[in-house]
Design an enzyme around this catalytic site. Structure first.
Site, PDB file in Angstrom:
ATOM      1  NE  ARG A  15      -2.144  -1.748   3.544  1.00  0.00           N
ATOM      2  CZ  ARG A  15      -2.528  -2.088   4.724  1.00  0.00           C
ATOM      3  NH1 ARG A  15      -3.471  -1.367   5.222  1.00  0.00           N
ATOM      4  NH2 ARG A  15      -1.879  -2.604   5.811  1.00  0.00           N
ATOM      5  CG  HIS A  96      -2.238  -1.501  15.263  1.00  0.00           C
ATOM      6  ND1 HIS A  96      -3.589  -1.409  15.389  1.00  0.00           N
ATOM      7  CD2 HIS A  96      -2.061  -1.456  14.013  1.00  0.00           C
ATOM      8  CE1 HIS A  96      -4.128  -1.300  14.322  1.00  0.00           C
ATOM      9  NE2 HIS A  96      -3.350  -1.406  13.170  1.00  0.00           N
ATOM     10  CB  SER A 133     -12.082  -2.912   9.648  1.00  0.00           C
ATOM     11  OG  SER A 133     -11.201  -2.588  10.578  1.00  0.00           O
ATOM     12  CG  ASP A 197     -20.146  -7.806  19.374  1.00  0.00           C
ATOM     13  OD1 ASP A 197     -19.360  -7.479  18.322  1.00  0.00           O
ATOM     14  OD2 ASP A 197     -20.209  -6.938  20.349  1.00  0.00           O
ATOM     15  CG  LEU A 238     -11.029  -2.371  18.101  1.00  0.00           C
ATOM     16  CD1 LEU A 238      -9.286  -2.514  18.379  1.00  0.00           C
ATOM     17  CD2 LEU A 238     -11.249  -1.426  16.938  1.00  0.00           C
ATOM     18  CB  ALA A 266      -8.187  -8.902  16.794  1.00  0.00           C
ATOM     19  CB  ILE A 267      -2.868 -10.748  14.895  1.00  0.00           C
ATOM     20  CG1 ILE A 267      -1.514 -10.922  15.282  1.00  0.00           C
ATOM     21  CG2 ILE A 267      -2.742 -10.175  13.462  1.00  0.00           C
ATOM     22  CD1 ILE A 267      -1.677 -11.879  16.859  1.00  0.00           C
ATOM     23  CG  ASP A 268      -4.441  -4.810  14.094  1.00  0.00           C
ATOM     24  OD1 ASP A 268      -5.271  -5.501  15.112  1.00  0.00           O
ATOM     25  OD2 ASP A 268      -5.021  -4.170  13.323  1.00  0.00           O
ATOM     26  CB  VAL A 296      -1.206 -11.860   7.832  1.00  0.00           C
ATOM     27  CG1 VAL A 296      -0.942 -10.486   6.943  1.00  0.00           C
ATOM     28  CG2 VAL A 296      -0.368 -12.895   7.399  1.00  0.00           C
TER      29      VAL A 296
END
Ligand SMILES: NC(=O)c1ccc[n+]([C@@H]2O[C@H](COP(=O)([O-])OP(=O)(O)OC[C@H]3O[C@@H](n4cnc5c(N)ncnc54)[C@H](O)[C@@H]3O)[C@@H](O)[C@H]2O)c1
Length: 351
Positions: A15, A96, A133, A197, A238, A266-268, A296
């Site tokens: 990007r 993050h 997202s 949720d 999140l 949500a790994i970030d 990733v």
């Protein structure tokens, strides 16, 4: 204002923060925009496209960071970027920081001010995170369906099945932007989907997307039961600015069938699955307890042509405010500061 757009150097990240059309808007408003040579190539934009938009091309990162006052990039700085950052820079990108105290310290040591895309909040929404997202939710299902192939070590399942066979089971944790896009994409393929949720409103929205989607409250026992039967598990929770809550324990992962797949979007923010660690597109997956894990941290980086355009559209109005110098009166940007003049200022990082 001198605005600098560096080339992204995170592994396989394609990007670019601003497309030539957006740069042209900034140049027309009287700003000088600098681009590190080749920064737009993987998104389909050559240096010539940028030159035609009035952008100055810098031969290397050092030259770019030397002239820039406002640095606009996509991903958090890695070692090669950090070496060039200086106290006078205003940095605007994804950061993050909650799961990354080392980077937080490094930015404080530089002494600069850094605003994170993901903590810019407007009317209760996260307008700079949302487009990424949307993309990450779709990619999570595309990638998950791919890794379920037996040729890649998966359990050998077509996610949607065909008449006469069972549908694949997808469990999505978090019914926000990425979770709902993941659920919708999985249902469109014909899979059976459960979205969890902690609030009922996202569950209502999830159920309206498709009759194949069930919305359920995120009780630990209900999650454990669903995870044990899932072919594909998607993490998409999140709590803005904070480390992601761990909703899936190692014991729950062990209960999954061999060849099942987990993609933790949500790994970030540290990830919501206990056994998940951050990976990149060079080596996207690893196998633990027989389950394929994909963590990733830059999922949208795989589709830079789409992602750069979407990101640019979201960030340009904020870049214009930052460049005009009026941003300190703009609450969403001001409250999005993570590090201010070398000090941690965001409440989620202080707690
Ligand atoms: N890996 C990537 O490349 C990539 C790309 C884009 C976004 N992300 C990340 O994906 C994550 C989700 O982003 P989003 O934009 O979908 O967030 P969002 O705010 O739109 O949705 C998050 C949802 O999680 C729910 N939630 C929070 N805590 C919960 C809990 N304890 N139990 C159940 N549900 C809970 C919230 O109610 C909300 O509905 C973030 O960490 C974001 O940074 C990652």
């Amino acid at each position: 204002m001198h605005i600098g757009i560096p080339r992204e150097i995170k592994a396989k990240e394609g990007r670019v923060a601003l497309t030539p059309h957006a740069c042209h808007e900034l140049v027309a408003a009287g700003h000088t925009v600098h681009l590190e040579t080749g920064a737009g190539l993987m998104s389909g934009f050559s240096d010539t496209d940028y030159r035609q938009a009035g952008v100055e091309i810098e031969a290397h990162a050092e030259a770019l960071y030397r002239v820039a006052e406002l640095v606009v990039k996509v991903k958090e700085p890695v070692a090669g970027d950090l070496a060039h950052l200086r106290k006078h820079h205003l940095l605007f990108c994804f950061l993050h920081l909650a799961p990354n105290p080392q980077l937080t310290r490094q930015l404080c040591d530089v002494g600069l001010t850094a605003i994170a895309f993901e903590t810019v909040e407007e009317n209760g929404k996260l307008p700079l995170l949302a487009p990424m997202s949307e993309i990450a939710g779709r990619i999570a299902i595309q990638a998950g369906a791919h890794y379920l192939h037996a040729s890649l070590g998966g359990k050998g399942l077509l996610l949607g099945g065909i008449p006469g066979t069972a549908r694949g089971k997808v469990v999505v944790l978090g019914g926000g932007t990425s979770g709902l896009r993941a659920a919708e994409t999985a249902a469109a393929l014909g899979a059976q989907v459960i979205v969890f949720d902690r609030y009922s409103e996202p569950l209502h929205r999830a159920c309206q997307l498709s009759p194949l989607i069930t919305g359920r409250m995120a009780y630990t026992a209900a999650i454990a039961d669903a995870v044990a039967h899932a072919d594909l598990l998607i993490g998409a929770v999140l709590v803005p600015g904070e480390r992601a809550p761990k909703l899936v324990s190692e014991a729950m992962v062990k209960s999954m069938q061999p060849g099942s797949v987990i993609v933790d979007i949500a790994i970030d923010q540290g990830g919501c699955v206990e056994t998940m660690r951050a990976t990149n597109y060079v080596e996207p997956t690893y196998v633990l307890h027989g389950v394929i894990h994909m963590g990733v941290t830059n999922l949208p980086g795989a589709v830079p042509r789409t992602s750069s355009e979407a990101l640019t559209a979201a960030i340009l109005p904020y870049v214009q405010k930052l460049a005009n110098g009026s941003w300190q009166q703009h609450a969403p940007l001001y409250n999005g500061i993570n590090v201010g003049n070398g000090k941690i200022v965001h409440p989620a990082l202080l707690s």
